[in-house]
Motif scaffolding. Sequence first.
Motif, PDB file in Angstrom:
ATOM      1  N   THR A 148       0.803  -1.218   0.000  1.00 45.13           N
ATOM      2  CA  THR A 148       0.000   0.000   0.000  1.00 45.13           C
ATOM      3  C   THR A 148       0.845   1.283   0.000  1.00 45.13           C
ATOM      4  OG1 THR A 148      -1.821  -1.106   1.099  1.00 45.13           O
ATOM      5  CG2 THR A 148      -1.732   1.272   1.320  1.00 45.13           C
ATOM      6  N   PHE A 206      -7.684  12.347  12.026  1.00 46.79           N
ATOM      7  CA  PHE A 206      -7.143  11.733  13.239  1.00 46.79           C
ATOM      8  C   PHE A 206      -7.436  12.607  14.452  1.00 46.79           C
ATOM      9  CE2 PHE A 206      -4.725  10.047   9.728  1.00 46.79           C
ATOM     10  CZ  PHE A 206      -4.745   8.695   9.998  1.00 46.79           C
ATOM     11  N   ARG A 241       6.730  15.649  14.043  1.00 48.19           N
ATOM     12  CA  ARG A 241       6.072  15.003  12.896  1.00 48.19           C
ATOM     13  C   ARG A 241       6.207  13.500  12.955  1.00 48.19           C
ATOM     14  NH1 ARG A 241       6.340  17.331   7.032  1.00 48.19           N
ATOM     15  NH2 ARG A 241       4.878  15.603   6.871  1.00 48.19           N
ATOM     16  N   ALA A 299       3.628  12.437  15.192  1.00 45.47           N
ATOM     17  CA  ALA A 299       2.301  12.516  14.573  1.00 45.47           C
ATOM     18  C   ALA A 299       2.042  11.256  13.749  1.00 45.47           C
ATOM     19  CB  ALA A 299       2.196  13.767  13.704  1.00 45.47           C
ATOM     20  N   ARG A 358       1.175   8.582  16.298  1.00 43.29           N
ATOM     21  CA  ARG A 358      -0.175   8.737  16.857  1.00 43.29           C
ATOM     22  C   ARG A 358      -1.222   8.354  15.821  1.00 43.29           C
ATOM     23  NH1 ARG A 358      -0.325  14.533  17.941  1.00 43.29           N
ATOM     24  NH2 ARG A 358       1.860  14.609  17.356  1.00 43.29           N
ATOM     25  N   ALA A 359      -1.013   8.831  14.586  1.00 40.62           N
ATOM     26  CA  ALA A 359      -1.975   8.503  13.537  1.00 40.62           C
ATOM     27  C   ALA A 359      -1.982   6.995  13.288  1.00 40.62           C
ATOM     28  CB  ALA A 359      -1.623   9.262  12.256  1.00 40.62           C
ATOM     29  N   GLU A 401      -4.114   5.218  15.623  1.00 39.34           N
ATOM     30  CA  GLU A 401      -5.556   5.333  15.363  1.00 39.34           C
ATOM     31  C   GLU A 401      -5.996   4.513  14.158  1.00 39.34           C
ATOM     32  OE1 GLU A 401      -7.766   9.101  15.257  1.00 39.34           O
ATOM     33  OE2 GLU A 401      -6.052   9.960  16.321  1.00 39.34           O
ATOM     34  N   ASN A 402      -5.262   4.632  13.065  1.00 37.00           N
ATOM     35  CA  ASN A 402      -5.703   4.033  11.809  1.00 37.00           C
ATOM     36  C   ASN A 402      -4.499   3.699  10.921  1.00 37.00           C
ATOM     37  OD1 ASN A 402      -6.890   3.345   9.379  1.00 37.00           O
ATOM     38  ND2 ASN A 402      -8.328   5.055   9.365  1.00 37.00           N
ATOM     39  N   GLN A 407      -3.943   1.542   8.621  1.00 35.38           N
ATOM     40  CA  GLN A 407      -4.205   1.315   7.193  1.00 35.38           C
ATOM     41  C   GLN A 407      -4.176   2.614   6.400  1.00 35.38           C
ATOM     42  OE1 GLN A 407      -7.871  -0.521   6.074  1.00 35.38           O
ATOM     43  NE2 GLN A 407      -6.752  -2.152   5.033  1.00 35.38           N
ATOM     44  N   LEU A 408      -4.820   3.640   6.979  1.00 39.53           N
ATOM     45  CA  LEU A 408      -4.894   4.912   6.260  1.00 39.53           C
ATOM     46  C   LEU A 408      -3.514   5.575   6.208  1.00 39.53           C
ATOM     47  CD1 LEU A 408      -6.565   6.980   4.788  1.00 39.53           C
ATOM     48  CD2 LEU A 408      -7.180   7.999   6.994  1.00 39.53           C
ATOM     49  N   VAL A 409      -2.783   5.501   7.313  1.00 34.04           N
ATOM     50  CA  VAL A 409      -1.441   6.089   7.322  1.00 34.04           C
ATOM     51  C   VAL A 409      -0.582   5.430   6.249  1.00 34.04           C
ATOM     52  CG1 VAL A 409       0.644   6.439   8.695  1.00 34.04           C
ATOM     53  CG2 VAL A 409      -1.589   6.738   9.749  1.00 34.04           C
ATOM     54  N   GLN A 410      -0.743   4.138   6.103  1.00 31.60           N
ATOM     55  CA  GLN A 410       0.013   3.434   5.064  1.00 31.60           C
ATOM     56  C   GLN A 410      -0.451   3.856   3.674  1.00 31.60           C
ATOM     57  OE1 GLN A 410       0.187  -0.822   5.500  1.00 31.60           O
ATOM     58  NE2 GLN A 410       1.850  -1.020   4.029  1.00 31.60           N
ATOM     59  N   ALA A 411      -1.751   4.090   3.538  1.00 34.96           N
ATOM     60  CA  ALA A 411      -2.278   4.522   2.238  1.00 34.96           C
ATOM     61  C   ALA A 411      -1.732   5.895   1.852  1.00 34.96           C
ATOM     62  CB  ALA A 411      -3.805   4.550   2.268  1.00 34.96           C
ATOM     63  N   PHE A 412      -1.284   6.678   2.838  1.00 32.70           N
ATOM     64  CA  PHE A 412      -0.673   7.968   2.534  1.00 32.70           C
ATOM     65  C   PHE A 412       0.782   7.808   2.097  1.00 32.70           C
ATOM     66  CE2 PHE A 412      -3.731  10.221   5.618  1.00 32.70           C
ATOM     67  CZ  PHE A 412      -4.646  10.421   4.599  1.00 32.70           C
ATOM     68  N   VAL A 448       3.209   6.042   4.092  1.00 32.44           N
ATOM     69  CA  VAL A 448       4.146   5.786   5.191  1.00 32.44           C
ATOM     70  C   VAL A 448       4.370   4.276   5.291  1.00 32.44           C
ATOM     71  CG1 VAL A 448       4.515   5.954   7.688  1.00 32.44           C
ATOM     72  CG2 VAL A 448       3.360   7.813   6.453  1.00 32.44           C
ATOM     73  N   ASN A 449       5.624   3.879   5.444  1.00 32.98           N
ATOM     74  CA  ASN A 449       5.943   2.461   5.564  1.00 32.98           C
ATOM     75  C   ASN A 449       5.590   1.993   6.976  1.00 32.98           C
ATOM     76  OD1 ASN A 449       7.005  -0.079   5.605  1.00 32.98           O
ATOM     77  ND2 ASN A 449       8.892   0.480   4.549  1.00 32.98           N
ATOM     78  N   ARG A 496      -8.633   6.849  27.392  1.00 34.66           N
ATOM     79  CA  ARG A 496      -9.892   7.286  26.787  1.00 34.66           C
ATOM     80  C   ARG A 496     -10.827   6.100  26.682  1.00 34.66           C
ATOM     81  NH1 ARG A 496      -7.580  10.133  21.661  1.00 34.66           N
ATOM     82  NH2 ARG A 496      -6.223  11.602  22.700  1.00 34.66           N
TER      83      ARG A 496
END
Lengths: 243, 294
Positions: free
Chosen positions: A83, A101, B171, B174, B177-178, B181-182, B184-189, B191-192, B292
């Motif tokens: 991905t 986020f 950064r 960040a 932290r991201a 949370e998610n 899959q989405l961070v990888q889709a951006f 990021v390895n 939380r």
Amino acid sequence: MNSSINAGGSAGEFLRVTDLHAFYGESHILHGVDFEVRRGEVVTLLGRNGAGRTTTLKSIMGMVGRRTGSIMLNGNETIAMATHRIAHLGVGYCPEERGIFSSLSTEENLMLPPVVRSGGMSVAELYEMFPNLSERRTSQGTRLSGGEQQMLAVARILRTGAQLLLLDEISEGLAPVIVQALARMIQLLKQKGYTIIMVEQNFRFAAPLADRFYVMEHGRMVQGFAANELSSKMGMLHEYLGI
Amino acid sequence: MEIFGVPHQALLGQLLLGLVNGSFYAMLSLGLAVIFGLLNIINFAHGAMYMMGAYAAWMLLEYFQIGYWWSLLLAPLSVGAFGILIERVLMKWIYRLDHLYGLLLTFGLSLILEGIYRDQFGVSGQPYQVPELLRGATDLGFMRLPNYRAWVVLVSLIVCLGTWYVIERTRLGANLRAGTENPQLVQAFGVNVPLMVTLTFAFGVGLAGLAGVLAAPLYQINPLMGSNLIITVFAVVVIGGMGSILGSIVTGIGLGLIEGLTKVFWSEASSTVVFVIMAIVLLVRPAGLFGREK
Ligand SMILES: Nc1ncnc2c1ncn2[C@@H]1O[C@H](COP(=O)(O)OP(=O)(O)O)[C@@H](O)[C@H]1O
Ligand SMILES: [Mg+2]
């Protein structure tokens, strides 16, 4: 690595999907999807809820359990690619649930996606385009209004230099004035030469923006036509979409 | 001078001991929190990694004549490298499964590691000298402060606050932290994320290794030193809130101090007070003081 990335592709073609099958675990969701997108085009995927449009975008990003077939992106076969490497071919993804986020501020959300290509918009340009985000740059990302979160979700992939934008239902659940603002934004992005795949439920939003339309049903592409054929296709659309 | 009938020397002495213990709790629970955040794995082998850090320092000295200061760097690195191996070979297979599998895997791993070290080094324990530079004590006027203990507290504070700063204010943080949370989405951006996961695990267990080196001159180095400590550290994690960075630091140091105070006023309860607090916190705030609600 960059030398192996094909910048061209044939005849301005940016994306070609051939016989795409996608699975979540045991469920077989896409059953041989074929379509293509040319450079600079705005293409809209229409279909009822559950037709497989989100899954199509996720398949392009490699975010489904398993996928087979062929996805040529910018001349590169990506069907077996991880991905994060797909993103570096110049694709920006805006998920249906927006994916802002909560543990990041607005600005951190904006700065999160790494730059994948040169030529992305600068932060200053983006704040000019979305002044609300500038005002609320230190707010927690999820404290923004729905419209602002949507702007943020799009803005952050404009910074990366991605040339192909995958936008999943960006008009969903937003007030009419916001939807109009989003429509103007798409027009602007189109003028700037972005290639865009929009998944839309809101036909009236998508109709004036798209160059071509595809209609999905039960995990298959059942129709594909250009904007100038739209009036002759309305009957069919009524049937497929109930609009 | 006395406070509630306790000589203030004794009180300050116990508070300092509590602060030192709290420093270890903080460093260990911080590593656990970082790992849990991104990997969703409760690393039961964390105590074994702490023990391995202490033994790495001992072995560096015994076999290679490499002293404390280099060990402070090399031991955490070697534990971190071992962490990379563990993550790549074992952990990566179980991310999709329930928490329970991660817990079982790391629990089994810690039993194996402790077994190996017991077999190699016995259970009687190895001594490790306080480095020359930090021997002795400083007279503060109101109490004598052992230099090495002050050093441990200082290093722990710097490392914990540094980690907090990187995670919450940069950064790189960040991304982390991201990713929590998610992913899959961070990888889709782009990021390895798999690499980030591996390095995060290595960093977390490296922190445990560092704590082990710091502990080596204070406590006997022995194969079970980690499992004795880790139970309390898990209580700290539960009280602070699973995955909370600041929570694990504050709770770690706070509970160390509370333990120290309890030792002065009701010493029989000092080893249970943390668990009593845990029970109360679980009743009142199940997600922990800084956690939380999901
Ligand atoms: N994570 C998932 N696991 C299993 N099935 C899924 C998952 N996500 C979507 N589906 C199923 O895949 C089908 C297509 O969904 P989707 O691509 O989201 O459709 P659309 O975006 O067109 O509304 C639906 O039947 C949906 O229930
Ligand atoms: Mg959808």
